[in-house]
Design an enzyme around this catalytic site. Structure first.
Site, short mmCIF file in Angstrom:
data_model
loop_
_atom_site.label_atom_id
_atom_site.label_comp_id
_atom_site.label_asym_id
_atom_site.label_seq_id
_atom_site.Cartn_x
_atom_site.Cartn_y
_atom_site.Cartn_z
N LYS A 1 3.70 2.05 -2.37
CA LYS A 1 4.59 3.79 -3.17
C LYS A 1 5.71 2.98 -2.87
O LYS A 1 6.67 3.66 -3.87
CB LYS A 1 3.69 4.46 -2.74
CG LYS A 1 2.03 4.09 -2.57
CD LYS A 1 1.05 5.86 -2.29
CE LYS A 1 -0.31 5.42 -1.91
NZ LYS A 1 -0.74 4.62 -2.52
N SER B 1 0.74 -1.20 0.15
CA SER B 1 0.10 -0.16 0.09
C SER B 1 0.85 0.85 -0.29
O SER B 1 1.74 1.38 -0.97
CB SER B 1 -0.97 -0.21 1.03
OG SER B 1 -1.72 0.69 1.04
N HIS C 1 -8.08 -5.62 -0.15
CA HIS C 1 -6.74 -5.36 -0.02
C HIS C 1 -5.58 -5.73 2.02
O HIS C 1 -6.01 -5.31 2.60
CB HIS C 1 -6.56 -3.73 0.59
CG HIS C 1 -5.44 -2.45 0.92
ND1 HIS C 1 -4.89 -2.35 -0.25
CD2 HIS C 1 -5.23 -2.10 1.89
CE1 HIS C 1 -4.08 -0.94 -0.19
NE2 HIS C 1 -3.98 -1.02 1.24
C1 GCU Z 1 -5.15 5.04 1.87
C2 GCU Z 1 -4.52 5.81 0.74
C3 GCU Z 1 -3.31 5.06 0.29
C4 GCU Z 1 -2.85 3.54 0.57
C5 GCU Z 1 -4.03 3.53 1.77
C6 GCU Z 1 -2.81 2.66 2.40
O1 GCU Z 1 -6.47 3.91 1.29
O2 GCU Z 1 -5.41 6.72 0.00
O3 GCU Z 1 -3.28 5.49 -1.10
O4 GCU Z 1 -2.48 3.24 -0.33
O5 GCU Z 1 -4.58 4.22 2.07
O6 GCU Z 1 -1.60 3.07 2.63
O7 GCU Z 1 -2.83 1.43 3.33
#
Ligand code: GCU
Length: 411
Positions: A254, A250, A392
Site C-alpha cells: 500500500k 502487503s 501471502h
Molecule cells: C494484515 C492487514 C493487511 C495487511 C497485512 C500485512 O493482514 O489486514 O491489510 O496488508 O496485515 O501488512 O501483512
C-alpha cells in the site's frame, strides 16, 4: 453416491486453474478515472496532468492517506559502515544513517548493496522492510537495531533473528542482474502501532500542531521515508536515481503505491500483495474491507477515511485510480493464489481500471477481463501482473518477475 459427487465437486474445485477468480464479490461499478468531478471527460495528457490528476490526488490526500509534509528540517546522511566484500565480493554494502533533523533524534538506518560488477551508475530497487535490516539477510555485518531505536518500537517488540525474512529479499539474485537494492525498517520512520501519532516522524514534522481528519498517518509517513531514501540515492554516484523502482509487500505494498503516487521521481512501482487500500478494488468488498482495516489499524490512514466504512460504493474514487496516479510510469501488481484476504481478483481489476489512463499517454494497458492463470505473468505496455502460487509473502518467483519487468524499462 452423494459422497462420490461431493468428492468430484471438491476435486474439480481444487483443479480449477483460476480458483481465485471463481469467488463471488459484491457487484460494483467503478468510477471512470477520465471523468472529472464536474462531469467533463479528460481527452488529453495535458488535461490529465493539469486537472484530473491533481483532483484525484486531492481526493486521495484528504480522504485516505492524509496530507504528507514537505522536506525534513535537516536531512543529512552519515555513512556508518561500508565494505566491498558483501556476498563474497558480489557487492559493496553501505549502511547509512539518514537523519531528518539536526540533532539526529529522528533517523532511519538504510542498508544498501551495489553490484561491484558495473560500468557506471546502476538502477535500484528500494523498499521498506518489516523486521529490521538484519532480518533481511545472512550477511553478518548488517547492523542490529540499537537499544535506543528499539525503545521507540511498539511495547514488547521482539527483535528477530538474522535472516528470518531473508526469503523476501533475494539480494544475490537482484545484484547479479545488475541492480542495487536498498531497504530500511519501517518502524524507524514510524513505529507500527497506534499511539496517537506522538512517536515517529509525526512528532518531528508536526510537533503539537492539532490533528484533523486530513492529517497524515502512518502509511503516508512510511511513504515519506521512502522519498527521503530516494533523496539519499540521488546523492550517490554509483546509483542512477532516475531509475529507482519502489517496492513493498502487503501494508508496505500500500505504501509503495502511495510513494509512487506522491513522488514522481520513482521510475517504476511494484505492489506485492497490497490488498485492501492498496491495489484491491474497494467496492468488491472481498476479503478485508474498510471497516475491518480501519478498526484494526486505526493509525494507517487519515481519519476521514473511516467515513467510507461499510460504504465503499460512496467513495468518490476507487483503488484503480491510485494505480492511475502512477501513469505513465511502469506499474506491476502481484498477488498470491492463497491470499484471498488481499483479493487477488480485485488487485488485478485495478490494473484493468487504470488502463485508459495509460492509453491516454500512448501506452497499452492490461484490459483482458479474464483473470490470468496462476503463474502466467502478463505484461502489456507499461503494466505487469502475476499471481504466484502460494501464500501471502514475497518469494524468489516474485523477484524473478520484478527483475524481468524492470529490465524492460530501467536497463
Ligand atoms: C494484515 C492487514 C493487511 C495487511 C497485512 C500485512 O493482514 O489486514 O491489510 O496488508 O496485515 O501488512 O501483512
Amino acid at each position: 453416491m452423494r459422497n462420490t459427487l461431493r468428492l468430484i465437486a471438491v476435486a474439480l474445485l481444487l483443479s480449477l486453474p483460476f480458483a481465485v477468480s471463481a469467488q463471488p464479490a459484491n457487484p460494483y461499478e467503478l468510477p471512470d478515472p477520465l471523468r472529472m468531478e464536474d462531469g467533463r471527460i479528460v481527452r488529453t495528457k495535458r488535461q490529465w496532468i493539469k486537472e484530473r490528476r491533481p483532483e484525484l490526488m486531492e481526493m486521495l490526500r484528504s480522504q485516505m492517506f492524509g496530507r504528507e509534509p514537505g522536506q525534513a528540517p535537516d536531512l543529512h546522511f552519515t555513512v556508518l559502515e561500508e565494505s566491498p566484500d558483501a556476498f563474497g565480493g558480489l557487492a559493496t554494502r553501505k549502511q547509512v544513517k539518514v537523519s531528518f533533523d539536526k540533532d539526529e533524534n529522528y533517523y532511519l538506518i538504510l542498508l544498501m548493496y551495489v553490484p561491484n560488477d558495473r560500468k557506471g551508475p546502476v538502477p535500484a530497487f528500494l523498499g521498506a522492510n518489516f523486521k529490521g535490516n538484519h532480518a533481511t539477510t545472512t550477511d553478518p555485518a548488517v547492523l542490529m537495531p540499537t537499544p535506543e531505536k528499539l525503545a521507540t518500537y511498539a511495547p514488547g517488540y521482539v527483535v528477530e533473528d538474522r535472516n528470518t525474512n531473508g526469503h523476501r529479499w533475494e539480494y544475490e539474485y537482484i545484484l547479479k542482474h545488475g541492480y542495487a537494492v536498498a531497504t530500511f525498517c519501517y518502524n524507524d520512520v514510524d513505529p507500527d502501532f497506534h499511539d496517537g501519532f506522538h512517536n515517529g516522524v509525526h512528532q518531528l514534522m508536526d510537533g503539537d500542531k492539532p490533528r484533523n481528519g486530513e492529517s497524515w498517518a502512518t502509511i503516508s509517513a512510511w511513504a515519506w521515508g521512502l522519498s527521503r531514501c530516494l533523496d539519499f540515492l540521488e546523492a550517490q554516484k554509483e546509483i542512477d536515481a532516475r531509475k529507482v523502482a519502489v517496492i513493498g509487500h502487503s501494508r508496505l505494498g500500500k505504501t509503495s503505491l502511495w510513494a509512487g503516487a506522491t513522488d514522481q521521481r520513482f521510475a517504476l512501482v511494484i505492489s506485492n500483495d497490497s490488498g485492501c487500500s492498496g491495489a484491491a478494488i474497494a467496492r468488491r468488498k472481498f476479503g478485508e474491507t474498510l471497516d475491518v482495516i480501519n478498526k484494526n489499524f486505526p493509525h494507517w490512514f487519515c481519519t476521514n477515511y473511516t467515513a467510507y466504512n461499510g460504504r465503499e460504493e460512496k467513495m468518490p474514487w476507487d483503488q484503480h485510480e491510485l494505480i492511475a496516479m502512477i501513469a505513465p510510469r511502469p506499474v506491476y501488481v502481484a498477488s498470491a493464489s492463497e491470499d484471498s484476504w488481499a483479493d487477488p481478483v480485485g488487485e488485478y481489476f485495478s490494473l484493468v481500471g487504470a488502463a485508459s489512463v495509460y492509453n491516454l499517454f500512448g501506452y497499452e494497458g492490461i484490459t483482458d477481463r479474464t483473470v490470468p492463470e496462476i503463474e502466467h505473468p502478463v505484461v502489456v505496455g507499461r503494466m505487469g501482473h502475476h499471481i504466484r502460487r502460494g501464500e501471502h509473502n514475497v518469494r524468489l518467483y516474485d523477484w524473478q518477475q520484478y527483475v524481468s519487468f524492470a529490465d524492460r524499462f530501467l536497463k
